[in-house]
Write an enzyme that holds these catalytic residues in place. Structure first.
Site, PDB file in Angstrom:
ATOM      1  N   VAL A   9       1.164  -1.216  -0.014  1.00 52.57           N
ATOM      2  CA  VAL A   9       0.054  -0.027  -0.074  1.00 52.57           C
ATOM      3  C   VAL A   9       0.889   1.293  -0.080  1.00 52.57           C
ATOM      4  O   VAL A   9       1.692   1.605   0.824  1.00 52.57           O
ATOM      5  CB  VAL A   9      -0.949   0.189   1.324  1.00 52.57           C
ATOM      6  CG1 VAL A   9      -1.471   1.300   1.378  1.00 52.57           C
ATOM      7  CG2 VAL A   9      -1.817  -1.063   1.299  1.00 52.57           C
TER       8      VAL A   9
ATOM      9  N   ALA B 250       4.475   3.814   3.028  1.00 51.90           N
ATOM     10  CA  ALA B 250       4.045   2.670   2.223  1.00 51.90           C
ATOM     11  C   ALA B 250       4.094   1.571   3.346  1.00 51.90           C
ATOM     12  O   ALA B 250       4.790   2.056   4.447  1.00 51.90           O
ATOM     13  CB  ALA B 250       4.890   2.616   1.141  1.00 51.90           C
ATOM     14  N   LYS B 251       3.588   0.533   3.001  1.00 49.41           N
ATOM     15  CA  LYS B 251       4.010  -0.692   3.792  1.00 49.41           C
ATOM     16  C   LYS B 251       3.420  -1.783   3.147  1.00 49.41           C
ATOM     17  O   LYS B 251       2.623  -1.592   2.240  1.00 49.41           O
ATOM     18  CB  LYS B 251       3.071  -0.536   5.292  1.00 49.41           C
ATOM     19  CG  LYS B 251       3.487  -1.521   6.325  1.00 49.41           C
ATOM     20  CD  LYS B 251       4.637  -0.592   6.923  1.00 49.41           C
ATOM     21  CE  LYS B 251       5.344  -1.631   7.974  1.00 49.41           C
ATOM     22  NZ  LYS B 251       6.147  -0.671   8.895  1.00 49.41           N
ATOM     23  N   GLY B 252       3.999  -2.769   3.378  1.00 46.23           N
ATOM     24  CA  GLY B 252       3.748  -4.135   2.487  1.00 46.23           C
ATOM     25  C   GLY B 252       3.816  -5.442   3.269  1.00 46.23           C
ATOM     26  O   GLY B 252       4.480  -5.269   4.425  1.00 46.23           O
TER      27      GLY B 252
ATOM     28  N   ASP C  58      10.371  -5.260   8.414  1.00 47.37           N
ATOM     29  CA  ASP C  58       9.539  -5.081   9.593  1.00 47.37           C
ATOM     30  C   ASP C  58       9.364  -6.415  10.245  1.00 47.37           C
ATOM     31  O   ASP C  58      10.503  -7.252  10.074  1.00 47.37           O
ATOM     32  CB  ASP C  58       8.207  -4.570   8.962  1.00 47.37           C
ATOM     33  CG  ASP C  58       7.195  -4.121   9.952  1.00 47.37           C
ATOM     34  OD1 ASP C  58       7.521  -3.165  10.484  1.00 47.37           O
ATOM     35  OD2 ASP C  58       6.405  -4.869  10.227  1.00 47.37           O
TER      36      ASP C  58
END
Ligand code: NAD
Length: 410
Positions: free
Chosen positions: A56, A101-103, A142
């Protein structure tokens, strides 16, 4: 409420404080792009396995999208959305030139061999490489991902696009990583705590610290605070926790983790559950595991004076209200754990300049950023007569909105 609802509620308070309405709110609540991909890999036994991956991209008005990759069974679009939004506000609070953002991949890495994790990571790069890049979107480690995953990520992206060390940060130091990156988030938590205590005219020496989650962030925060003279009275991981009222011997804890994979059973300690750790008497509580662990149920019973949020989203909106009313000082996630993305920025700068900094240089620049971030939060809190979390969202929103306005919409 979900973690996404909590983030939106914090944001909503900042909208009110700044007088934002209608379109402005929608602009900052809605991600620019949501990507959901199907990933099929061959297991070591020859069977096929099926996974879903997400990326995202929330906002890039202040620079390329930036945010970690999480491998966990709970990863879903809602959680990734919330974490992507938090990254936009975090990069703005700490003032690094990135967006948010992150995924992640919905999977249980404990059931996957290293080779299977490598295949999964490479398939994920194949699936998203067209929407990421060193000047577009730069992932990082992460929960349950580390330098090795980033090395595979860099290699696979480079096979497709040519040599691109700047496509991902948190790489191993001997493969275009930065000195100091592994400890950076925990070190940033330490600087945040030291700065808050200094502001209140207090000393770290002898302060009792409890840490939930003895992984990358929690263990480094614990070791570095102990080196400053704090007593680490409890630490935990997914299997449980250990405590010692006189302060744990962290070398013994590290040896136990090395031998068994968990802090549980460290010789010379007593057991404590994760739930009990959160409400034990201490000066500083550091949640450094997963989100939504401090809730309206346990917030009235917390017995700490400061919370330094190593984890992302550990405190629900309702719990935050209770803690504010009780006078507990919270160093919010979008400031307290920003050391990781700050040193990620340093790594990216070194990669694109094809240059290397010393660890001392990295740590000293990180300290400068954390101190400046805290001072900016205190100034904003003073201007708006609010807590540090509210100040963090207001400050971030002011900075992102200013960039958005100046770039223009059309
Ligand atoms: P990690 O995988 O290295 O460590 C996580 C730790 O939490 C482990 O000790 C694990 O056993 C423990 N844990 C997992 N589930 C738990 C549970 N239900 N109860 C108690 N403990 C549990 O991950 P990390 O990189 O240290 O990340 C921890 C948190 O910090 C996450 O919220 C992450 O988003 C956030 N964070 C990490 C970074 C970074 O640079 N690594 C940067 C900013 C924020």
């Amino acid at each position: 409420m979900s973690m996404l609802d909590d983030t939106q509620a914090y944001l909503s308070d900042a909208f009110d404080a700044l007088g934002f309405t209608g379109l402005q709110k929608r602009l900052f609540q809605t991600p620019s792009r949501e990507v959901k991909v199907e990933l099929v890999i061959e297991r070591d036994n020859g069977e096929l396995a099926h996974f879903i991956g997400f990326r995202v991209q929330h906002d890039n008005s202040r620079g390329p999208y930036k945010g970690g990759l999480r491998y966990h069974p709970h990863v879903d679009l809602g959680e990734v959305n919330s974490l992507a939004s938090l990254m936009t506000w975090k990069t703005a609070v700490i003032d690094v030139p990135f967006g948010g953002a992150k995924g992640g991949i919905q999977c249980d890495p404990a059931t996957l061999s290293l080779r299977e994790q490598e295949r999964l990571t490479r398939r994920f790069v194949d699936a998203i490489h067209e929407v990421i890049g060193p000047y577009t979107d730069i992932p990082a480690p992460d929960v349950n991902t580390n330098g090795q995953h980033m090395a595979w990520f860099f290699d696979q992206y480079s096979r497709l696009n040519g040599h691109s060390p700047g496509v991902v940060t948190g790489k191993p130091v001997d493969l275009f990583g930065s000195a100091g990156r592994e400890a950076a988030t925990g070190r940033g938590v330490m600087f945040a705590v030291l700065e808050a205590l200094r502001h209140d005219g207090e000393d770290i020496r002898g302060k009792k610290v409890a840490v939930q989650g003895y992984g990358n962030v929690g263990s480094w925060a614990a070791r570095l605070l102990a080196a400053q003279g704090a007593q680490i009275v409890a630490v935990s991981d997914v299997r449980g926790g250990v405590q010692s009222p006189e302060g744990l011997d962290l070398a013994a804890v590290d040896a136990q983790v090395k031998a068994t994979g968990s802090v549980v059973g460290t010789p010379g300690t007593d057991a404590i559950t994760n739930e009990a750790l959160l409400v034990m008497a201490c000066d500083i509580l550091i949640p450094a595991a997963l989100g939504e662990v401090i809730t309206a149920d346990n917030a009235p019973h917390l017995r700490c004076r400061y919370i330094a949020e190593g984890a992302n989203g550990p405190t629900t909106y309702a719990a935050n209200q209770i803690l504010n009313a009780r006078g507990v000082t919270t160093l919010p996630d979008i400031f307290a754990n920003a050391g990781g993305v700050t040193v990620s920025w340093f790594e990216w700068v070194q990669n694109i300049q094809q240059f290397q900094w010393t660890e001392a240089e990295v740590n000293s620049r990180l300290e400068d950023k954390m101190r400046a971030g805290f001072q900016a939060l205190v100034a904003t809190a003073g201007r708006h007569r609010c807590g540090l979390r509210e100040a963090a969202f207001i400050l971030a929103l002011e900075r992102v909105a200013a960039a958005t306005r100046k770039r223009g919409f059309l």
